[in-house]
Design a protein around this motif. Structure first.
Motif, PDB file in Angstrom:
ATOM      1  N   PHE A 198       0.816  -1.224   0.000  1.00 33.81           N
ATOM      2  CA  PHE A 198       0.000   0.000   0.000  1.00 33.81           C
ATOM      3  C   PHE A 198       0.848   1.272   0.000  1.00 33.81           C
ATOM      4  O   PHE A 198       0.316   2.371  -0.176  1.00 33.81           O
ATOM      5  CB  PHE A 198      -1.001  -0.007   1.162  1.00 33.81           C
ATOM      6  N   ARG A 199       2.163   1.130   0.146  1.00 33.33           N
ATOM      7  CA  ARG A 199       3.028   2.302   0.042  1.00 33.33           C
ATOM      8  C   ARG A 199       2.981   2.905  -1.359  1.00 33.33           C
ATOM      9  O   ARG A 199       3.409   4.042  -1.566  1.00 33.33           O
ATOM     10  CB  ARG A 199       4.470   1.938   0.404  1.00 33.33           C
ATOM     11  N   ILE A 200       2.454   2.173  -2.322  1.00 34.62           N
ATOM     12  CA  ILE A 200       2.393   2.683  -3.695  1.00 34.62           C
ATOM     13  C   ILE A 200       1.492   3.918  -3.791  1.00 34.62           C
ATOM     14  O   ILE A 200       1.633   4.727  -4.703  1.00 34.62           O
ATOM     15  CB  ILE A 200       1.936   1.586  -4.685  1.00 34.62           C
ATOM     16  N   ILE A 201       0.570   4.080  -2.837  1.00 32.97           N
ATOM     17  CA  ILE A 201      -0.351   5.229  -2.914  1.00 32.97           C
ATOM     18  C   ILE A 201       0.095   6.398  -2.046  1.00 32.97           C
ATOM     19  O   ILE A 201      -0.561   7.448  -2.039  1.00 32.97           O
ATOM     20  CB  ILE A 201      -1.790   4.822  -2.529  1.00 32.97           C
ATOM     21  N   GLN A 202       1.202   6.226  -1.297  1.00 32.96           N
ATOM     22  CA  GLN A 202       1.645   7.330  -0.438  1.00 32.96           C
ATOM     23  C   GLN A 202       2.000   8.543  -1.303  1.00 32.96           C
ATOM     24  O   GLN A 202       2.493   8.399  -2.417  1.00 32.96           O
ATOM     25  CB  GLN A 202       2.829   6.909   0.429  1.00 32.96           C
ATOM     26  N   ASN A 203       1.698   9.707  -0.826  1.00 33.91           N
ATOM     27  CA  ASN A 203       1.988  10.985  -1.493  1.00 33.91           C
ATOM     28  C   ASN A 203       1.078  11.286  -2.685  1.00 33.91           C
ATOM     29  O   ASN A 203       1.250  12.320  -3.335  1.00 33.91           O
ATOM     30  CB  ASN A 203       3.456  11.065  -1.948  1.00 33.91           C
ATOM     31  N   GLN A 204       0.118  10.405  -2.985  1.00 37.32           N
ATOM     32  CA  GLN A 204      -0.797  10.722  -4.092  1.00 37.32           C
ATOM     33  C   GLN A 204      -1.735  11.861  -3.693  1.00 37.32           C
ATOM     34  O   GLN A 204      -2.074  12.023  -2.511  1.00 37.32           O
ATOM     35  CB  GLN A 204      -1.610   9.489  -4.493  1.00 37.32           C
ATOM     36  N   THR A 205      -2.138  12.647  -4.673  1.00 37.72           N
ATOM     37  CA  THR A 205      -3.031  13.788  -4.464  1.00 37.72           C
ATOM     38  C   THR A 205      -4.356  13.520  -5.179  1.00 37.72           C
ATOM     39  O   THR A 205      -4.477  12.546  -5.919  1.00 37.72           O
ATOM     40  CB  THR A 205      -2.407  15.064  -5.060  1.00 37.72           C
TER      41      THR A 205
END
Length: 443
Positions: A198-205
């Motif tokens: 789920f780190r793949i979605i970190q920092n997404q806006t």
């Protein structure tokens, strides 16, 4: 001058070193193994200092930042020392992301990520976009950032790469599925592995997109935990209330952001698992604004990925299929599910905490024999011997192919789909698959 030390001089490490050097950092590369000649040539070309077959601590512990190969576990003594003194440790992908403004299309999942990544890249490339392929496949992202100037990167990300990514942002994040894998690296704790994915979605806006398989029970359970900012694009095999892409009446349908449809029989890839791969790739291309014409054409003429359900040869009426990339149980499940004949299954290797219960029913239904390929096959015997199927132990690929050939009857299939990592007998899964193809062709 800031000192950057790269641990591991493979594709990602040597690429990171080149980028660090071109950005003006004091750069040093250290590898505990021998460095391949092609990477030595690359490092020497850029006058980068390197060492092999050792880690000289006084040259490493003085780093301002460490770029770590994804293959090095956090439990390694040197990593523990670096962490204890507070040295930042990042991945090559994290480092490369600092020096490019390209749009990032990032794909992860326990299974299907290589095919989906390759398919998305194929669509983008076919549509004439200026795009690079990176991550677990293709050339090092860092090297491409140093030497090229792409508008898009399509990146396959393993959980190991995601572990050391902190500020990197995926404009389009694709999560195919989550099933048990690499648990030996995650303290045999499934939640640790899930969190890594789920780190793949970190920092997404809110301007970004999160594409995911809506039928995956783990993904569904986790969605509300992560404060997702991106716009959601869930896909599923059949139409569901929340899915924006699905199959209905043998037609692939994508509703958002632009309506798209395509006859299922026109897809180049067959099988249920490839349907999900095609849906995820179609949504990603749609989000990038690629025209329907290019998406349809590319989805229909894609050639597939080597070592993934790759037809090798038919020998005296026996079909041989190379699925060496099936390094976990769920991947083998998809392969067995797609078999239309009785199958002799070759499996085994370095066990990563596998639970073979998931494939038990399919093995009983589809398999006429089993070949156990590994240094230690005791766990396989313990699980499968009670099935009453003929079994053979093999300590080399040559022996495995010959045993499976003897066991298979005309009209059956021999499937290499190992469920395990390859490191007990082979360099990697590619070496394993290449040897399989070689010995099949020598039959």
């Amino acid at each position: 001058m800031k000192r950057i030390v790269i641990l591991g001089a493979g594709e990602s490490g040597s690429g990171a070193a080149v980028l660090a050097k071109t950005q003006g950092f004091d750069t040093f590369v250290s590898d505990l193994s021998a460095i391949k000649d092609k990477y030595k040539v690359l490092l020497d070309k850029y006058n980068i200092a390197w060492e092999e077959k050792q880690h000289t601590e006084e040259l490493i512990l003085n780093a301002d930042e460490i770029i770590k190969s994804p293959g090095i576990p956090d439990t390694a003594p040197l990593i523990q020392k670096l962490k204890a003194q507070g040295t930042p440790i990042i991945s090559e992908i994290e480092f490369a992301g600092r020096y490019t403004h390209a749009k990032m299309v990032c794909i992860t999942g326990s299974n299907g990520k290589t095919t989906t990544t390759s398919l998305i890249y194929h669509i983008f490339k076919s549509a004439g976009l200026n795009v690079g392929l990176a991550g677990n496949i293709g050339r090092s992202l860092a090297l491409q950032v140093a030497e090229d100037n792409y508008d898009y990167y399509v990146i396959e990300l393993s959980s190991f790469q995601l572990d050391n990514m902190y500020n990197f942002r995926a404009n389009i994040a694709v999560l195919m599925n989550i099933t048990p894998d690499h648990l030996d690296r995650y303290d045999h704790n499934m939640q640790n592995y899930v969190n890594a994915k789920f780190r793949i979605i970190q920092n997404q806006t809110p301007e970004d997109a999160f594409v995911f398989w809506n039928d995956d029970p783990i993904i569904k359970k986790e969605l509300d935990k992560h404060g997702i900012q991106a716009h959601l694009y869930p896909f599923s095999a059949i139409k569901e209330q929340s899915s924006i892409a699905y199959v209905e009446d043998h037609e692939l349908i994508i509703e958002q952001p632009i309506a798209f449809n395509m006859e299922q029989e026109e897809l180049a890839l067959t099988g249920t698992h490839n349907l999900y791969n095609s849906l995820a790739a179609g949504i990603s291309a749609n989000l990038a604004g690629i025209s329907k014409e290019y998406i349809r054409k590319a989805l229909s003429d894609f050639k597939g990925v080597e070592h993934r359900l790759e037809k090798v040869a038919r020998v005296r009426g026996i079909e041989f299929i190379n699925d060496s990339k099936a390094t976990n149980v769920n991947s083998c499940w998809y392969a067995l599910q797609s078999m239309v004949t009785k199958t002799v299954l070759i499996l085994g290797g370095t066990d990563k905490g596998n639970d073979y219960t998931e494939i038990a029913e399919l093995v009983r239904e589809k398999c006429s024999g089993l070949v156990f390929l590994g240094v230690d096959n005791s766990k396989l015997h313990l699980f499968f011997d009670s099935f009453g199927l003929p079994t053979v132990d093999a300590k080399s690929m040559k022996d495995a192919v010959e045993a499976a050939y003897k066991m298979a009857k005309k009209g059956e299939t021999v499937l290499l789909s190992p469920c395990c990592a390859s490191f007990d007998l082979f360099k990697n899964y590619e070496d394993r698959g290449t040897q399989f193809k070689q010995y099949v062709r020598e039959l």
